[in-house]
Scaffold this motif. Structure first.
Motif, PDB file in Angstrom:
ATOM      1  N   ARG A 198      37.893  37.501  40.250  1.00 13.08           N
ATOM      2  CA  ARG A 198      37.561  38.930  40.101  1.00 13.08           C
ATOM      3  C   ARG A 198      37.095  39.300  38.696  1.00 13.08           C
ATOM      4  N   SER A 199      37.357  38.470  37.689  1.00 11.03           N
ATOM      5  CA  SER A 199      36.859  38.770  36.348  1.00 11.03           C
ATOM      6  C   SER A 199      35.337  38.865  36.321  1.00 11.03           C
ATOM      7  N   VAL A 247      39.461  45.305  35.486  1.00 15.23           N
ATOM      8  CA  VAL A 247      39.392  44.030  34.768  1.00 15.23           C
ATOM      9  C   VAL A 247      39.501  44.261  33.265  1.00 15.23           C
ATOM     10  N   PRO A 273      44.276  44.657  34.049  1.00 11.58           N
ATOM     11  CA  PRO A 273      44.214  43.450  34.880  1.00 11.58           C
ATOM     12  C   PRO A 273      45.518  43.133  35.607  1.00 11.58           C
TER      13      PRO A 273
END
Length: 377
Positions: A88-89, A324, A328
């Motif tokens: 997902r970063s 992000v 996070p």
């Protein structure tokens, strides 16, 4: 109450729905990162392609072309970097790619909003106040998102409009199973197949939906304003060129209007295509090859709020990029494994459809991809 029988027809064409004023571009190849990135790069590097987007004098075109190619180069760099990130970063890189792609798309539509101006995201979200994905909302601000929304839907999006993230997730078909596993509910997207039917004197469109949309009353109301549900014909698989393996409980809709054939007996598909275009607020371009198009219902069940998947992907990517950067911990695999799993899927599964969305936006026509040999019997 039994459904009415469909009008009899003696011939038909299988054509995906498209805006008859714009047409569409068909590709004899499946969508892929190399193919799409190469075709976007030509907009950035070939002046004849890039300048064709703009009107005005040569000096004016050149000035816009300079802005255009640099938005695209920056977008392509971010996107190519994002592809190499496995989780997902990547959403942070994908969002900045999509932001620059959007600026490039808008440059020929609202150039005064883009050139020489501070350009806002058009969405706001406070990660510090974020609690749960299911409860978070995005707020519309002046900037790219409402301009892109108007360019793609034809509707204005007022400043201050609140958009629930959970509802956006239901508008993205490629993450349907992951969103359901994360407790975000079922997808609202309905794939369908499209036919132009004809008899000796008239033509009209038929829609074969893979499921119903009755839970979205506002969307069903729009559909039934222009189509009526009819009894599914016994030979529907053959006529829609579908495999015998297709066992869905399909629904068939025919246009209320019919278009006359030409005096010579020839046909034009513009009029029947226009009948399908009447439901454009819930009509969406496909990004996979198993259907012709999608019904993308209103964001709300009882009031019409068009939200095509292309814009839902954009908004959710903005949301993910904010988390992000600033929070996070919501993706912690020990504390929130379902959310981490879902946002990994968003980064992985939405990337290719977002490139298709971009190429369609830049070229002004839907881009439809077919695997080699798919159009042969």
């Amino acid at each position: 109450m039994p459904l009415p029988t469909a009008r009899p027809y003696n011939n038909w064409l299988l054509v995906p729905p498209f805006n008859p004023k714009k047409g569409f571009k068909g590709w004899a190849d499946s969508a892929s990162f190399p193919l799409l990135l190469e075709n976007l790069r030509r907009h950035a590097e070939i002046s004849a392609v890039g300048r064709a987007r703009f009107s005005g004098t040569l000096n004016q075109k050149n000035a816009l072309w300079k802005e255009y190619r640099n938005f695209l180069r920056q977008a392509l760099s971010n996107f190519e970097a994002a592809i190499t990130v496995s989780n997902r970063s990547a959403c942070l890189l994908y969002y900045y790619a999509m932001l620059n792609f959007a600026k490039a798309e808008l440059l020929s539509i609202v150039p005064g909003n883009i050139t020489g101006q501070f350009v806002g995201h058009g969405l706001s979200f406070s990660p510090s106040r974020a609690k749960t994905v299911a409860g978070d909302v995005l707020v519309v601000k002046p900037g790219v998102f409402p301009w892109l929304y108007e360019a793609r839907t034809g509707h204005k999006l007022p400043t201050g409009t609140k958009i629930p993230v959970k509802r956006l997730l239901a508008q993205i078909p490629e993450i349907a199973s992951q969103a359901e596993d994360a407790g975000m509910g079922e997808t609202q997207i309905v794939p369908f197949h499209h036919m132009i039917a004809m008899d000796n004197t008239h033509t009209w469109p038929l829609l074969l939906l893979e499921s119903g949309i009755s839970e979205s009353k506002s969307s069903e109301k729009l559909l039934l304003r222009h189509f009526r549900e009819v009894e599914v014909t016994p030979n529907w698989r053959d006529h829609f060129a579908l495999s015998r393996r297709v066992t869905s409980r399909v629904k068939l809709y025919e246009s209320l209007k019919v278009a006359p054939k030409q005096p010579s007996g020839g046909i034009t598909i513009d009029d029947p295509m226009g009948f399908t275009e009447n439901i454009r607020d819930i009509l969406d371009r496909r990004t996979t090859e198993h259907c012709d198009a999608l019904i993308c219902p209103s964001l709300y069940k009882t009031k019409m709020f068009p939200m095509p998947s292309s814009l839902a992907r954009y908004a959710v990517t903005y949301y993910a990029s904010s988390l992000v950067r600033y929070k996070p911990s919501v993706f912690d695999t020990q504390i929130h494994p379902e959310q981490a799993y879902m946002f990994d899927a968003i980064a992985r599964e939405c990337a290719l459809p977002m490139l298709i969305d971009t190429l369609s936006g830049l070229e002004g026509v839907d881009q439809l991809f077919y695997a080699p040999g798919a159009l042969r019997n």
